[in-house]
Each structure stands twice: as structure tokens, then as C-alpha cells.
Design a protein around this motif. Structure first.
Motif, PDB file in Angstrom:
ATOM      1  N   SER A  87      38.868  38.279  27.167  1.00  0.00           N
ATOM      2  CA  SER A  87      39.368  39.411  26.407  1.00  0.00           C
ATOM      3  C   SER A  87      40.865  39.507  26.696  1.00  0.00           C
ATOM      4  N   GLU A  88      41.528  40.411  26.031  1.00  0.00           N
ATOM      5  CA  GLU A  88      42.970  40.548  26.222  1.00  0.00           C
ATOM      6  C   GLU A  88      43.288  40.731  27.715  1.00  0.00           C
ATOM      7  N   ASN A  89      44.075  39.818  28.276  1.00  0.00           N
ATOM      8  CA  ASN A  89      44.537  39.872  29.671  1.00  0.00           C
ATOM      9  C   ASN A  89      43.445  39.710  30.727  1.00  0.00           C
ATOM     10  N   ARG A  90      42.260  39.214  30.358  1.00  0.00           N
ATOM     11  CA  ARG A  90      41.183  39.106  31.355  1.00  0.00           C
ATOM     12  C   ARG A  90      40.218  37.967  31.031  1.00  0.00           C
ATOM     13  N   LEU A  91      40.016  37.106  32.029  1.00  0.00           N
ATOM     14  CA  LEU A  91      38.964  36.090  32.010  1.00  0.00           C
ATOM     15  C   LEU A  91      37.979  36.518  33.093  1.00  0.00           C
ATOM     16  N   ALA A  92      36.741  36.754  32.727  1.00  0.00           N
ATOM     17  CA  ALA A  92      35.754  37.255  33.684  1.00  0.00           C
ATOM     18  C   ALA A  92      34.526  36.350  33.705  1.00  0.00           C
ATOM     19  N   ASP A  93      33.696  36.542  34.713  1.00  0.00           N
ATOM     20  CA  ASP A  93      32.440  35.807  34.854  1.00  0.00           C
ATOM     21  C   ASP A  93      32.642  34.296  34.764  1.00  0.00           C
ATOM     22  N   LEU A  94      33.761  33.818  35.330  1.00  0.00           N
ATOM     23  CA  LEU A  94      34.073  32.391  35.266  1.00  0.00           C
ATOM     24  C   LEU A  94      33.094  31.563  36.091  1.00  0.00           C
ATOM     25  N   THR A  95      32.735  30.417  35.555  1.00  0.00           N
ATOM     26  CA  THR A  95      31.979  29.417  36.300  1.00  0.00           C
ATOM     27  C   THR A  95      32.635  28.072  36.032  1.00  0.00           C
ATOM     28  N   GLY A  96      32.606  27.208  37.027  1.00  0.00           N
ATOM     29  CA  GLY A  96      33.117  25.859  36.847  1.00  0.00           C
ATOM     30  C   GLY A  96      34.532  25.620  37.315  1.00  0.00           C
ATOM     31  N   VAL A  97      35.187  26.623  37.912  1.00  0.00           N
ATOM     32  CA  VAL A  97      36.546  26.464  38.420  1.00  0.00           C
ATOM     33  C   VAL A  97      36.543  26.898  39.888  1.00  0.00           C
ATOM     34  N   SER A  98      37.055  26.039  40.762  1.00  0.00           N
ATOM     35  CA  SER A  98      37.089  26.395  42.181  1.00  0.00           C
ATOM     36  C   SER A  98      38.413  25.976  42.804  1.00  0.00           C
ATOM     37  N   VAL A  99      38.728  26.632  43.921  1.00  0.00           N
ATOM     38  CA  VAL A  99      39.957  26.375  44.666  1.00  0.00           C
ATOM     39  C   VAL A  99      39.584  26.168  46.127  1.00  0.00           C
ATOM     40  N   LYS A 100      40.293  25.255  46.774  1.00  0.00           N
ATOM     41  CA  LYS A 100      40.037  25.009  48.185  1.00  0.00           C
ATOM     42  C   LYS A 100      40.938  25.913  49.017  1.00  0.00           C
ATOM     43  N   VAL A 101      40.311  26.728  49.854  1.00  0.00           N
ATOM     44  CA  VAL A 101      41.013  27.625  50.755  1.00  0.00           C
ATOM     45  C   VAL A 101      40.589  27.246  52.166  1.00  0.00           C
ATOM     46  N   LEU A 102      41.558  26.783  52.945  1.00  0.00           N
ATOM     47  CA  LEU A 102      41.292  26.224  54.272  1.00  0.00           C
ATOM     48  C   LEU A 102      40.317  25.055  54.118  1.00  0.00           C
ATOM     49  N   TRP A 105      35.516  25.482  49.608  1.00  0.00           N
ATOM     50  CA  TRP A 105      35.710  25.540  48.165  1.00  0.00           C
ATOM     51  C   TRP A 105      35.149  26.866  47.688  1.00  0.00           C
ATOM     52  N   LEU A 106      35.996  27.681  47.046  1.00  0.00           N
ATOM     53  CA  LEU A 106      35.586  28.989  46.550  1.00  0.00           C
ATOM     54  C   LEU A 106      35.701  29.021  45.037  1.00  0.00           C
ATOM     55  N   ASN A 107      34.724  29.626  44.385  1.00  0.00           N
ATOM     56  CA  ASN A 107      34.746  29.745  42.927  1.00  0.00           C
ATOM     57  C   ASN A 107      35.726  30.827  42.495  1.00  0.00           C
ATOM     58  N   ILE A 108      36.571  30.482  41.538  1.00  0.00           N
ATOM     59  CA  ILE A 108      37.435  31.490  40.920  1.00  0.00           C
ATOM     60  C   ILE A 108      36.558  32.208  39.905  1.00  0.00           C
ATOM     61  N   VAL A 109      36.375  33.510  40.087  1.00  0.00           N
ATOM     62  CA  VAL A 109      35.450  34.256  39.241  1.00  0.00           C
ATOM     63  C   VAL A 109      36.150  35.105  38.190  1.00  0.00           C
ATOM     64  N   GLU A 110      37.448  35.356  38.395  1.00  0.00           N
ATOM     65  CA  GLU A 110      38.169  36.171  37.426  1.00  0.00           C
ATOM     66  C   GLU A 110      39.655  35.868  37.481  1.00  0.00           C
ATOM     67  N   VAL A 111      40.289  35.944  36.317  1.00  0.00           N
ATOM     68  CA  VAL A 111      41.748  35.841  36.213  1.00  0.00           C
ATOM     69  C   VAL A 111      42.191  37.004  35.337  1.00  0.00           C
TER      70      VAL A 111
END
Length: 164
Positions: A87-102, A105-111
Motif C-alpha cells: 500500500s502507499e508507503n508500506r510493504l507488510a507481511d513480507l515473506t522471502g526476504v532476509s538479512v543476516k544480522v551477526l 538470518w532474520l526475515n524482513i517482515v515490513e518496510v
């Protein structure tokens, strides 16, 4: 049903048909910009997408999984299909994108976008970055430092909540 009723239904539905046809000729990168996101939040290589404009549900497809590093400090991984709700200015309930922190691997769930910043949430933590970091699409394998002229672009970090 009378001919007049059939014509009325056709006239009422024709803008929606035209909008769907327009989406078919546009890329996933064009579509995310319609929702006020820069195209660089998706790496190069999207082969197709599905979008339900009535509820914002989407799927974006790659030939395979995609991973790359940005500035050597952030490793990102995209599965062959990513899904979510836009929606305008929001990506929610994301699946399939992850980032390595330390070491995790953590899933990015919202932008979400707030002014000139994008905030990426992994649920328990979030990080905010200036939007100008995302004007260029990274490439699978090499991110933003691809040959022939390798250039390492510094990612400017505005804030990082590291309560992991």
C-alpha cells in the motif's frame, strides 16, 4: 439480461480492464514506484509479478534465489518468490526476504517509508536508511559493486535498533 444492461456492465468494468492491461506492460519496478517506493528495494532480475490492486497482495518472481552483500556489512537474500501486501508507503507481511544480522538470518517482515527514510523491520528490531540508498537496483551475487567498474557505495545508516 437486456442488451442495455450488458453494455452498462461493460462500460463500468472497462476502466478496470484497462488498468489490468496497463499493469501487464509495466515492470515490478514500475509498480512499486506507484506506491512511493524506490525501485532499488528489489534487486535486478525480477522475471514477473502478480498484483491484486483491490487488496494489495503481491508476488514477485526471480529465476532462482538471489543473494548479495551491501558494503560488505549487510547480506541480503531473496527467495525465488517473494510475497506480501503493498500500500502507499508500506510493504507488510513480507515473506522471502532476509538479512543476516551477526550470525542469524532474520526475515524482513515490513518496510515502511517515512519522508526520505525507509524503515526495515525484522519484527524484534528495525533499521532506518535514507531513501537515496535505494535509487539503484542491486544485482544478485555482487550487489552494487559489480564489474566492469566496481564501485562500493556506502550505505548511510540513520538509526539502528539492535535489541536482538
Amino acid at each position: 439480461m437486456s442488451l442495455t444492461a450488458i453494455l452498462a456492465v461493460f462500460v463500468l468494468l472497462s476502466p478496470f480492464t484497462r488498468a489490468a492491461a496497463d499493469d501487464d506492460s509495466r515492470s515490478a519496478y514500475d509498480i512499486i514506484q506507484d506506491f512511493n517506493f524506490p525501485m532499488g528495494i528489489l534487486p535486478k532480475g525480477v522475471t514477473g509479478y502478480d498484483l491484486n490492486r483491490s487488496n494489495g497482495q503481491f508476488r514477485a518472481y526471480f529465476d532462482g534465489s538471489c543473494s548479495f552483500s551491501l558494503e560488505g556489512s549487510y547480506q541480503l537474500k531473496y527467495k525465488s518468490t517473494i510475497t506480501g501486501s503493498i500500500s502507499e508507503n508500506r510493504l507488510a507481511d513480507l515473506t522471502g526476504v532476509s538479512v543476516k544480522v551477526l550470525f542469524l538470518w532474520l526475515n524482513i517482515v515490513e518496510v515502511s517509508r517515512s519522508g526520505d527514510d525507509l524503515e526495515f523491520s525484522v519484527g524484534i528490531a528495525s533499521a532506518s536508511f535514507p531513501i537515496d540508498n535505494f535509487y539503484e537496483c542491486p544485482q544478485c551475487g555482487c550487489g552494487l559493486a559489480c564489474s566492469p567498474a566496481p564501485q562500493v557505495r556506502k550505505i548511510k545508516m540513520k538509526s539502528l535498533v539492535s535489541s536482538i
